[in-house]
Design an enzyme around this catalytic site. Structure first.
Site, PDB file in Angstrom:
ATOM      1  CB  SER A  20       5.856  16.931   8.753  1.00 54.23           C
ATOM      2  OG  SER A  20       4.636  16.593   8.421  1.00 54.23           O
ATOM      3  CB  THR A  63      -0.776  13.812  10.441  1.00 51.70           C
ATOM      4  OG1 THR A  63      -1.327  12.765   9.116  1.00 51.70           O
ATOM      5  CG2 THR A  63       0.121  12.950  11.405  1.00 51.70           C
ATOM      6  CE  LYS A  67      -4.913  15.182   8.464  1.00 51.25           C
ATOM      7  NZ  LYS A  67      -4.921  15.087   7.068  1.00 51.25           N
ATOM      8  CD  GLU A  79     -16.765  31.095   8.084  1.00 53.14           C
ATOM      9  OE1 GLU A  79     -16.029  32.138   8.270  1.00 53.14           O
ATOM     10  OE2 GLU A  79     -17.784  31.092   7.232  1.00 53.14           O
ATOM     11  CG  ASN A  88      -4.062  20.510   7.872  1.00 52.25           C
ATOM     12  OD1 ASN A  88      -4.601  21.572   8.289  1.00 52.25           O
ATOM     13  ND2 ASN A  88      -3.448  20.281   6.833  1.00 52.25           N
ATOM     14  CG  ASP A 103      -5.312  18.146   4.976  1.00 50.62           C
ATOM     15  OD1 ASP A 103      -4.262  18.064   4.670  1.00 50.62           O
ATOM     16  OD2 ASP A 103      -5.783  17.377   5.655  1.00 50.62           O
ATOM     17  N   GLY A 126     -13.090   7.723  -2.937  1.00 53.91           N
ATOM     18  CA  GLY A 126     -12.936   7.360  -1.432  1.00 53.91           C
ATOM     19  C   GLY A 126     -13.843   8.393  -0.680  1.00 53.91           C
ATOM     20  N   GLY A 128     -13.009   9.074   2.928  1.00 55.24           N
ATOM     21  CA  GLY A 128     -12.171   9.240   4.170  1.00 55.24           C
ATOM     22  C   GLY A 128     -11.845  10.767   4.443  1.00 55.24           C
TER      23      GLY A 128
HETATM   24  P1  NAP Z   1      -8.928   7.137   5.063  1.00 51.67           P
HETATM   25  O1  NAP Z   1      -9.368   8.380   5.898  1.00 51.67           O
HETATM   26  O2  NAP Z   1      -8.339   5.926   5.637  1.00 51.67           O
HETATM   27  O3  NAP Z   1      -9.642   7.122   3.910  1.00 51.67           O
HETATM   28  C1  NAP Z   1      -9.581   6.167   2.883  1.00 51.67           C
HETATM   29  C2  NAP Z   1     -10.716   5.976   1.997  1.00 51.67           C
HETATM   30  O4  NAP Z   1     -10.104   5.233   0.829  1.00 51.67           O
HETATM   31  C3  NAP Z   1     -11.642   5.235   2.531  1.00 51.67           C
HETATM   32  O5  NAP Z   1     -12.709   5.902   1.911  1.00 51.67           O
HETATM   33  C4  NAP Z   1     -11.703   4.002   2.186  1.00 51.67           C
HETATM   34  O6  NAP Z   1     -12.813   3.339   2.026  1.00 51.67           O
HETATM   35  C5  NAP Z   1     -11.018   4.079   0.833  1.00 51.67           C
HETATM   36  N1  NAP Z   1     -10.240   2.726   0.507  1.00 51.67           N
HETATM   37  C6  NAP Z   1      -9.234   2.165   1.046  1.00 51.67           C
HETATM   38  N2  NAP Z   1      -8.805   1.560   0.433  1.00 51.67           N
HETATM   39  C7  NAP Z   1      -9.607   1.133  -0.680  1.00 51.67           C
HETATM   40  C8  NAP Z   1      -9.347   0.348  -1.871  1.00 51.67           C
HETATM   41  N3  NAP Z   1      -8.551  -0.852  -1.786  1.00 51.67           N
HETATM   42  N4  NAP Z   1     -10.361   0.474  -2.938  1.00 51.67           N
HETATM   43  C9  NAP Z   1     -11.141   1.410  -2.791  1.00 51.67           C
HETATM   44  N5  NAP Z   1     -11.375   2.268  -1.848  1.00 51.67           N
HETATM   45  C10 NAP Z   1     -10.354   2.251  -0.688  1.00 51.67           C
HETATM   46  O7  NAP Z   1      -7.469   7.775   4.510  1.00 51.67           O
HETATM   47  P2  NAP Z   1      -7.115   9.296   4.165  1.00 51.67           P
HETATM   48  O8  NAP Z   1      -6.455  10.069   5.259  1.00 51.67           O
HETATM   49  O9  NAP Z   1      -8.187   9.932   3.476  1.00 51.67           O
HETATM   50  O10 NAP Z   1      -5.845   9.088   3.094  1.00 51.67           O
HETATM   51  C11 NAP Z   1      -6.314   8.529   1.679  1.00 51.67           C
HETATM   52  C12 NAP Z   1      -4.841   8.507   1.063  1.00 51.67           C
HETATM   53  O11 NAP Z   1      -4.752  10.105   0.734  1.00 51.67           O
HETATM   54  C13 NAP Z   1      -3.708   8.030   1.489  1.00 51.67           C
HETATM   55  O12 NAP Z   1      -2.809   7.476   0.569  1.00 51.67           O
HETATM   56  C14 NAP Z   1      -2.830   9.255   2.089  1.00 51.67           C
HETATM   57  O13 NAP Z   1      -1.593   9.069   2.247  1.00 51.67           O
HETATM   58  C15 NAP Z   1      -3.167  10.090   1.005  1.00 51.67           C
HETATM   59  N6  NAP Z   1      -3.327  11.440   1.645  1.00 51.67           N
HETATM   60  C16 NAP Z   1      -2.493  12.472   0.935  1.00 51.67           C
HETATM   61  C17 NAP Z   1      -2.267  13.776   1.127  1.00 51.67           C
HETATM   62  C18 NAP Z   1      -1.498  14.956   0.473  1.00 51.67           C
HETATM   63  O14 NAP Z   1      -1.188  16.041   0.920  1.00 51.67           O
HETATM   64  N7  NAP Z   1      -1.090  14.535  -0.631  1.00 51.67           N
HETATM   65  C19 NAP Z   1      -3.129  14.255   2.356  1.00 51.67           C
HETATM   66  C20 NAP Z   1      -4.032  13.384   2.950  1.00 51.67           C
HETATM   67  C21 NAP Z   1      -3.853  11.948   2.579  1.00 51.67           C
HETATM   68  P3  NAP Z   1     -13.011   1.806   2.669  1.00 51.67           P
HETATM   69  O15 NAP Z   1     -14.109   1.996   3.623  1.00 51.67           O
HETATM   70  O16 NAP Z   1     -13.701   1.270   1.364  1.00 51.67           O
HETATM   71  O17 NAP Z   1     -11.824   1.086   2.812  1.00 51.67           O
END
Ligand code: NAP
Length: 452
Positions: A20, A63, A67, A79, A88, A103, A126, A128
């Site tokens: 950042s 972050t 969040k 909203e 964020n 995001d 995913g 999350g």
């Molecule tokens: P998070 O809230 O922890 O969510 C991760 C998700 O991925 C969960 O649903 C998790 O479910 C699943 N997951 C984890 N390990 C896995 C695996 N080996 N196989 C299948 N599913 C798996 O994380 P997040 O904040 O959403 O971030 C996710 C990714 O996005 C990270 O790499 C982060 O760096 C990236 N990201 C990028 C940006 C961007 O601007 N480019 C923004 C935000 C996040 P389980 O319960 O199955 O573990």
């Protein structure tokens, strides 16, 4: 930086690997603003008591893991952030804190910059935080959503679908296991950490699923070129990287803070610079060049100066094989040596924080170059042939030069290789001078960017 002079900051925990400050300082500079941007490491139990500090800033980025947790402490929530259930970006005006989310905007604009839209059938991998933002944004654009997750996360995927359909009327959303994704996908968007460094040889879905998509997006941005994206490109499917989302969500935050404006070409340039900066900060430094250009001597100086470990690829191969390079050439031939070199390049590409002296022929192979460049910056030590000749005058250890026409062979080899070195390198530094002078130039290139 005096913490009292900071006007903007990123707030999270842990926060050591954040990009950042680099991205926001560059965005401020694009709008001709001289600002101070800090990093605030706030553990979850200290969030509440940190709110007073945050209200004295002009704005901050929120972050992981705050969040959702920050929402109750804000005076107002815009909203879209209320709908997504995630904040964020916070803007502070006269001590009044308002929460926003950018995001989803970052995701949409990253696609838009690549000529794509989150439309038709969008499969989100995913369930999350990132999945939530991407699914909500896609639903707002009218997409039909499938959330795919691991079996134990199917309840979370189901909940996300319920939220989407409840909060955005008319949305069609369903969920499935990751290995049950059906074809007919307009956009496949990875929101899991699968493929993220150091497990960069993993992919969340099969190549068959990738092939069936119209476009593939990966939220993972380290490495910039994940295996998922490589498979997409290999199959002729458009691939969009997560760095673009990261930069666009930051740009959207600055639009909220002070009405910033950006062009697509400025953001595209910044995405490239951010990838390079990420590799400089967290990846390896790879020195390449012709034999005798000073990779080992300069590499050791750079390693000492930066507190990194130094690795000489040829010595790694020799250690692994229990033989010198000359002995490997004599006993098993050059082809065997190149195989060993490929293995060493792949293994070192999975490391980080090293200074690596690549072998003279390493970067000539595209596979080696991809392994090393995926997680590092390549610097050519650009020594002239005459300087190299002088340095190697008494050297009899190089198998490729152990021949009667040594001088002509060296000239031929140099001419063949120099272009490939230049093509592979992120930058070149003149290397005819003293090792300390060359090391200083390498150091200038890799030290954290001097921010305006
Ligand atoms: P998070 O809230 O922890 O969510 C991760 C998700 O991925 C969960 O649903 C998790 O479910 C699943 N997951 C984890 N390990 C896995 C695996 N080996 N196989 C299948 N599913 C798996 O994380 P997040 O904040 O959403 O971030 C996710 C990714 O996005 C990270 O790499 C982060 O760096 C990236 N990201 C990028 C940006 C961007 O601007 N480019 C923004 C935000 C996040 P389980 O319960 O199955 O573990």
């Amino acid at each position: 930086m005096d913490p009292n002079e900071i006007r903007y900051a990123v707030v999270g925990h842990p926060i050591g690997h954040t990009m950042s400050p680099f991205i926001h300082m560059r965005l401020f500079a694009l709008n001709h603003r001289r600002e101070r941007y800090g990093v605030l490491d706030v553990p979850p139990e200290e969030l509440e008591q940190s709110m007073d500090r945050l209200s004295r800033l002009c704005g901050c980025n929120i972050t992981i893991p705050h969040k959702q947790a920050i929402i109750p402490y804000l005076d107002a929530v815009e909203e879209k952030a209320a709908c997504f259930g995630s904040v964020n970006t916070v803007k502070s005006e006269n001590g009044v804190l308002t929460g926003y989310t950018t995001d989803g905007t970052g995701f949409r604009r990253a696609l838009q910059a690549a000529g794509e839209k989150p439309e038709g059938r969008v499969v989100i991998l995913g369930a999350g935080g990132a999945a939530r933002a991407m699914a909500f944004e896609a639903a707002l654009c009218g997409a039909r959503i499938t959330v795919a997750a691991r079996p134990h996360s199917l309840p979370a995927a189901q909940q996300l679908c319920k939220d989407l359909m409840g909060k955005i009327p008319g949305t069609a959303a369903g969920f499935c296991a990751l290995d049950e994704i059906t074809d007919g996908i307009d956009l496949l968007a990875n929101a899991t950490p699968v493929g993220m460094y150091p497990r960069s040889e993993e992919c969340p879905v099969s190549e068959e699923v990738v092939r069936s998509a119209g476009c593939v997006f990966d939220a993972v941005y380290n490495p910039n070129e994940t295996l998922l994206l490589r498979l997409a490109r290999k199959n002729g499917v458009k691939a969009v990287s997560g760095m673009s989302m990261l930069v666009w969500q930051a740009a959207a935050a600055q639009e909220i803070w002070y009405g910033a404006e950006f062009t697509e070409s400025d953001i595209a340039r910044l995405c490239g610079d951010a990838v390079l900066e990420m590799k400089k900060k967290f990846g390896n430094v790879i020195l390449c060049g012709f034999m005798g250009c000073g990779k080992t001597t300069v590499g050791k100086i750079v390693a000492e100066k930066t507190g990194r470990a130094f690795v000489d690829m040829d010595r790694v191969i020799e250690r692994n094989e229990g033989m010198t390079v000359a002995e490997i050439f004599a006993k098993s031939g050059e082809q065997r040596f190149r195989e060993l070199e490929r293995e060493a390049a792949a293994a070192l590409g999975r490391e980080h924080g090293l200074v690596i002296a690549a072998g003279g022929g390493t970067l000539l192979n595209r596979e080696n170059a991809a392994s090393l460049k995926g997680n590092g910056v390549v610097i050519l030590l650009d020594a002239s042939l005459s300087a190299i000749r002088t340095r190697l005058a008494d050297d009899t250890s190089r198998p490729l030069l152990a021949r009667p026409d040594r001088d002509a062979a060296m000239q031929r080899l140099f001419a063949e290789r120099i272009k490939a070195y230049r093509d592979a390198a992120d930058t070149a530094v003149p290397a005819d001078g003293a090792p300390e002078t060359v090391a200083e130039q390498v150091f200038s290139f890799i030290r954290p960017a001097v921010l305006p």
